[in-house]
Design an enzyme around this catalytic site. Structure first.
Site, mmCIF file in Angstrom:
data_model
loop_
_atom_site.group_PDB
_atom_site.id
_atom_site.type_symbol
_atom_site.label_atom_id
_atom_site.label_comp_id
_atom_site.label_asym_id
_atom_site.label_seq_id
_atom_site.Cartn_x
_atom_site.Cartn_y
_atom_site.Cartn_z
ATOM 1 N N ASP A 1 27.479 45.325 -17.125
ATOM 2 C CA ASP A 1 27.555 43.934 -17.587
ATOM 3 C C ASP A 1 26.156 43.401 -17.823
ATOM 4 O O ASP A 1 25.149 44.059 -17.518
ATOM 5 C CB ASP A 1 28.308 43.067 -16.566
ATOM 6 C CG ASP A 1 29.188 42.012 -17.231
ATOM 7 O OD1 ASP A 1 28.730 41.414 -18.235
ATOM 8 O OD2 ASP A 1 30.320 41.781 -16.765
ATOM 9 N N HIS B 1 40.413 41.348 -26.364
ATOM 10 C CA HIS B 1 41.066 40.128 -26.876
ATOM 11 C C HIS B 1 40.054 39.045 -27.247
ATOM 12 O O HIS B 1 40.420 38.053 -27.881
ATOM 13 C CB HIS B 1 42.122 39.608 -25.899
ATOM 14 C CG HIS B 1 41.579 38.914 -24.683
ATOM 15 N ND1 HIS B 1 42.363 38.129 -23.876
ATOM 16 C CD2 HIS B 1 40.332 38.891 -24.120
ATOM 17 C CE1 HIS B 1 41.633 37.651 -22.880
ATOM 18 N NE2 HIS B 1 40.408 38.094 -23.005
#
Length: 358
Positions: free
Chosen positions: A221, A266
């Protein structure tokens, strides 16, 4: 033949006499804001800590609210079946949490949704004020809602350290409830080296190491997120969880047996998704795989309603959308993955697995 309730006239269908469903939809936000407010004021935390039913007077003193306002809020929470009412002989009402409120609405519970509720109240709710604009323009509304540029999606999402921690708490809440189901939807035990891209708070990584004791999970991340995760979420006790700082769209992706993308695709357009999946395919070990964790639409788009609403939320907040299993399969196929399977968990999030041939 239509039924005609008392007071209706022949030729007037029942639905025309009282629009119950439409009224419920119109006033649905009142329920949300009631729950948001009760959590923000600490109503459920105070009642849990008291270890006995409390009066409205005691509650308003504990949280610093007006007596009249607190009485109305407690009554509404009772109507929502989040509180129990205990009527005394002197006519006074005392209140206590229901079991569900204790489990999901108090901050100290391991299954607490408190932080998810706070994020919904202070971020998502404000974005949805501009839903009409989002539908007209076909783009997210961060600039109108918060006055920040939405050119870089995650700079907008993480526009302050406080906002980033709120989002990470949201992820924690979700995976504490749904994480076990998605990491066990497929048998992932053959995959020993796992990278969780956008792993955020590490909640899903913890579920993975718990379910598969022989694996290691590396959270890949952004540097800010990794630092915050180390400080607030992942401890020295989580020995099989590691970190890798970077931008998975730009930086070198380490080789792994399995890549996990949970609530990642998404956020993005099909093109960005295929670009990322192609990079993963190239880095993936032969015989390895990628696991997508997403809320899946029915193939004909007819539901579930929750996922249809989530897709609107993606319009308001991101560049992406919710998709069907076959749409995710098409993205995986375009990147080179094969033997694609999907599994429904019965909860909010489902799993799609694509493999790289050995």
């Amino acid at each position: 033949m239509a039924e005609y309730p008392e007071g209706s006239t022949e030729g007037t269908p029942v639905v025309a006499t009282y629009p119950r469903k439409i009224l419920e939809y119109m006033e649905g936000f009142l329920i949300s804001k009631t729950v948001f407010t009760a959590c923000e004021l600490g109503v459920f935390d105070v009642l849990l800590g008291a270890e006995r039913p409390l009066s409205a007077e005691e509650m308003c003193q504990a949280v610093g609210a007006s007596l009249d306002g607190m009485k109305r809020l407690l009554a509404a929470c009772t109507g929502l079946q989040l509180l129990n009412t205990h009527h005394q002989d002197n006519g006074e009402a005392l209140y206590s949490n229901t079991e569900e409120a204790n489990i999901y609405l108090t901050q100290s519970s391991p299954l607490s949704l408190y932080h998810s509720i706070q994020y919904s109240s202070r971020t998502i709710y404000l974005c949805w004020h501009y839903l009409t604009d989002a539908v007209r323009e076909g783009r997210n509304q961060y600039e109108k809602a918060f006055g920040v540029s939405s050119g870089d999606l995650f700079q907008a999402l993480y526009r302050s350290d406080e906002e980033m921690v709120k989002f990470m708490h949201l992820m924690n809440s979700i995976w504490n409830i749904c994480g076990r189901d998605v990491v066990t939807a497929f048998d992932l035990s053959p995959f020993k080296v796992i990278y969780d891209l956008g792993g955020c708070s590490g909640a899903l990584a913890k579920q993975c190491t718990s379910a598969y004791p022989e694996c290691t999970v590396t959270i890949f991340d952004l540097p800010r997120v990794v630092r915050t995760s180390r400080e607030h979420f992942v401890t020295a006790a989580d020995q099989r969880i590691r970190f890798h700082e970077g931008d998975f769209f730009k930086d070198l992706l380490p080789e792994a047996d399995l890549y996990v993308l949970s609530r990642i695709l998404h956020d993005w357009t099909d093109k960005r998704c295929i670009d990322l999946l192609t990079r993963l395919y190239q880095a993936c070990k032969p015989g390895g795989a990628v696991l997508l964790v997403e809320a899946l639409l029915h193939e004909d788009g007819s539901g579930p309603l929750t996922v249809q609403l989530y897709s609107l939320n993606m319009l308001v907040q991101t560049e992406g959308q919710e998709r069907t299993a076959s749409q995710y399969a098409a993205l995986l196929t375009a990147a080179g993955f094969t033997s694609i399977q999907d599994r429904r968990t019965g909860k909010i999030y489902d799993a799609v697995l694509g493999r790289k041939e050995g």
